[in-house]
Design a protein around this motif. Structure first.
Motif, PDB file in Angstrom:
ATOM      1  N   ARG A 179       0.891  -1.171  -0.109  1.00 28.43           N
ATOM      2  CA  ARG A 179       0.176  -0.155   0.087  1.00 28.43           C
ATOM      3  C   ARG A 179       0.877   1.492  -0.042  1.00 28.43           C
ATOM      4  NH1 ARG A 179      -3.540  -0.964   5.053  1.00 28.43           N
ATOM      5  NH2 ARG A 179      -1.522  -1.701   5.857  1.00 28.43           N
ATOM      6  N   LYS A 180       2.196   1.277   0.416  1.00 31.49           N
ATOM      7  CA  LYS A 180       3.042   2.423   0.476  1.00 31.49           C
ATOM      8  C   LYS A 180       3.309   2.721  -1.004  1.00 31.49           C
ATOM      9  CE  LYS A 180       7.752   3.080   2.223  1.00 31.49           C
ATOM     10  NZ  LYS A 180       9.068   2.465   3.002  1.00 31.49           N
ATOM     11  N   TYR A 181       3.394   2.079  -2.001  1.00 33.03           N
ATOM     12  CA  TYR A 181       3.511   2.397  -3.430  1.00 33.03           C
ATOM     13  C   TYR A 181       2.350   2.430  -4.249  1.00 33.03           C
ATOM     14  CZ  TYR A 181       7.104  -0.247  -1.386  1.00 33.03           C
ATOM     15  OH  TYR A 181       8.408  -1.025  -0.453  1.00 33.03           O
ATOM     16  N   ALA A 182       0.880   2.311  -3.919  1.00 29.09           N
ATOM     17  CA  ALA A 182       0.056   3.017  -4.685  1.00 29.09           C
ATOM     18  C   ALA A 182      -1.238   2.681  -3.752  1.00 29.09           C
ATOM     19  CB  ALA A 182      -0.213   1.961  -5.995  1.00 29.09           C
ATOM     20  N   SER A 183      -2.207   3.338  -3.743  1.00 27.06           N
ATOM     21  CA  SER A 183      -3.381   3.605  -2.792  1.00 27.06           C
ATOM     22  C   SER A 183      -4.268   2.614  -3.395  1.00 27.06           C
ATOM     23  CB  SER A 183      -4.091   4.966  -2.982  1.00 27.06           C
ATOM     24  OG  SER A 183      -4.391   5.340  -4.111  1.00 27.06           O
ATOM     25  N   LYS A 195       3.390   7.494 -16.908  1.00 28.47           N
ATOM     26  CA  LYS A 195       2.262   7.094 -17.692  1.00 28.47           C
ATOM     27  C   LYS A 195       1.648   6.227 -16.428  1.00 28.47           C
ATOM     28  CE  LYS A 195       0.857   5.914 -22.141  1.00 28.47           C
ATOM     29  NZ  LYS A 195       1.439   5.161 -23.443  1.00 28.47           N
ATOM     30  N   VAL A 196       0.317   6.562 -16.280  1.00 28.92           N
ATOM     31  CA  VAL A 196      -0.614   5.886 -15.451  1.00 28.92           C
ATOM     32  C   VAL A 196      -1.998   5.378 -16.283  1.00 28.92           C
ATOM     33  CG1 VAL A 196       0.163   6.627 -13.464  1.00 28.92           C
ATOM     34  CG2 VAL A 196      -1.774   7.836 -14.467  1.00 28.92           C
ATOM     35  N   LYS A 197      -2.768   4.656 -16.002  1.00 27.74           N
ATOM     36  CA  LYS A 197      -3.991   3.975 -16.301  1.00 27.74           C
ATOM     37  C   LYS A 197      -5.100   4.991 -15.582  1.00 27.74           C
ATOM     38  CE  LYS A 197      -2.626  -0.483 -16.521  1.00 27.74           C
ATOM     39  NZ  LYS A 197      -2.543  -2.014 -15.959  1.00 27.74           N
ATOM     40  N   GLN A 198      -5.778   5.949 -16.608  1.00 28.11           N
ATOM     41  CA  GLN A 198      -6.894   6.507 -16.065  1.00 28.11           C
ATOM     42  C   GLN A 198      -8.229   5.756 -16.124  1.00 28.11           C
ATOM     43  OE1 GLN A 198      -7.020  10.038 -15.437  1.00 28.11           O
ATOM     44  NE2 GLN A 198      -4.578  10.386 -15.578  1.00 28.11           N
ATOM     45  N   ILE A 199      -8.787   5.703 -15.050  1.00 25.84           N
ATOM     46  CA  ILE A 199     -10.192   4.927 -14.905  1.00 25.84           C
ATOM     47  C   ILE A 199     -10.984   5.789 -14.453  1.00 25.84           C
ATOM     48  CG2 ILE A 199     -11.354   3.242 -13.758  1.00 25.84           C
ATOM     49  CD1 ILE A 199      -9.107   2.129 -15.282  1.00 25.84           C
ATOM     50  N   LYS A 244     -18.699  10.108 -11.764  1.00 23.91           N
ATOM     51  CA  LYS A 244     -18.511  11.350 -11.884  1.00 23.91           C
ATOM     52  C   LYS A 244     -17.003  11.505 -11.382  1.00 23.91           C
ATOM     53  CE  LYS A 244     -22.812  12.955 -10.678  1.00 23.91           C
ATOM     54  NZ  LYS A 244     -23.916  13.836  -9.664  1.00 23.91           N
ATOM     55  N   SER A 245     -16.278  10.372 -11.074  1.00 23.24           N
ATOM     56  CA  SER A 245     -14.971  10.468 -10.782  1.00 23.24           C
ATOM     57  C   SER A 245     -13.821   9.778 -11.645  1.00 23.24           C
ATOM     58  CB  SER A 245     -14.834  10.006  -9.198  1.00 23.24           C
ATOM     59  OG  SER A 245     -15.129   8.678  -9.200  1.00 23.24           O
ATOM     60  N   THR A 246     -12.968  10.192 -11.759  1.00 23.45           N
ATOM     61  CA  THR A 246     -11.526   9.670 -12.398  1.00 23.45           C
ATOM     62  C   THR A 246     -10.714   9.549 -11.419  1.00 23.45           C
ATOM     63  OG1 THR A 246     -12.354  10.690 -14.262  1.00 23.45           O
ATOM     64  CG2 THR A 246     -10.061   9.936 -14.222  1.00 23.45           C
ATOM     65  N   PHE A 247      -9.933   8.250 -11.503  1.00 22.27           N
ATOM     66  CA  PHE A 247      -8.647   7.961 -10.570  1.00 22.27           C
ATOM     67  C   PHE A 247      -7.751   7.155 -11.556  1.00 22.27           C
ATOM     68  CE2 PHE A 247     -11.784   4.819 -10.319  1.00 22.27           C
ATOM     69  CZ  PHE A 247     -10.998   3.445 -10.179  1.00 22.27           C
ATOM     70  N   CYS A 248      -6.440   7.327 -10.853  1.00 19.95           N
ATOM     71  CA  CYS A 248      -5.447   6.669 -11.490  1.00 19.95           C
ATOM     72  C   CYS A 248      -4.808   5.325 -11.096  1.00 19.95           C
ATOM     73  CB  CYS A 248      -4.142   7.692 -11.686  1.00 19.95           C
ATOM     74  SG  CYS A 248      -4.535   9.082 -12.530  1.00 19.95           S
ATOM     75  N   LEU A 249      -4.495   4.280 -11.902  1.00 22.83           N
ATOM     76  CA  LEU A 249      -3.961   2.969 -11.353  1.00 22.83           C
ATOM     77  C   LEU A 249      -2.665   3.164 -11.808  1.00 22.83           C
ATOM     78  CD1 LEU A 249      -6.936   0.705 -12.038  1.00 22.83           C
ATOM     79  CD2 LEU A 249      -6.077   1.321  -9.866  1.00 22.83           C
TER      80      LEU A 249
END
Length: 182
Positions: free
Chosen positions: A91-95, A130-134, A138-143
């Motif tokens: 979890r330290k590296y990505a939420s 570069k990240v994956k946009q999801i 109504k919301s956008t988040f990055c993976l």
């Protein structure tokens, strides 16, 4: 540098993979920060695996790729003899990484998957930002784009945490390695 010269040197297609020219430049600077750490991890890994498997041919050891050594760790099931990652929390590296209880064996496997991907993308000068946009509702988040699938879960590293991840792996080999690289 003007855009015309950048296109001439790097190509318009390549630059289109970046948010802007600054991100392209920052990608090179990030790769510069990561490269010595990746190099030390690669050398430490091949020497640890060679030692564990009693491989004494220095020429053979030095000529094999990082991916080769990661594959050998899996094939010979020597994960626990190479790294101790029992305290690592992804979890330290990505939420987006969930809290899971993984045995050291799986953590090492995940880390080497992530390390090989990071190394290959960095040393082929791909966009590490570069990240994956999801988009959902109504919301956008990055993976994280640098990710791996293990035990039905995607585990990844966000770009801003790549250096932290590598530092944590260096610490697993020897707490003084980060200082050695300064």
């Amino acid at each position: 540098m003007n855009l015309k010269n950048l296109y001439k040197i790097f190509s318009a297609k390549r630059l289109s993979n970046y948010k802007d020219e600054l991100e392209h430049k920052n990608n090179f600077l990030l790769i510069q920060k990561l490269s010595s750490k990746l190099g030390v991890i690669e050398i430490a890994t091949r020497n640890a695996v060679a030692s564990e498997l009693d491989i004494k041919d220095d020429t053979f050891i030095s000529r094999q790729s990082f991916g080769y050594w990661a594959k050998i760790i899996n094939e010979k099931s020597i994960h626990n003899k190479i790294l101790n990652l029992k305290d690592m929390d992804f979890r330290k590296y990505a939420s987006s990484n969930r809290k899971t209880s993984l045995r050291n064996f799986y953590k090492v496997r995940i880390c080497y998957d992530l390390l090989v991907k990071t190394r290959n993308r960095a040393f082929h000068f791909e966009n590490l930002y570069k990240v994956k946009q999801i988009t959902g509702g109504k919301s956008t988040f990055c993976l994280p784009r640098i990710s791996t699938l293990r035990n039905g879960e995607v585990i990844g590293i966000m770009p801003q945490n790549l250096e932290i991840f590598l530092d944590d792996i260096l610490d697993c080999f020897d707490k003084d390695l980060k200082e050695y690289l300064k």
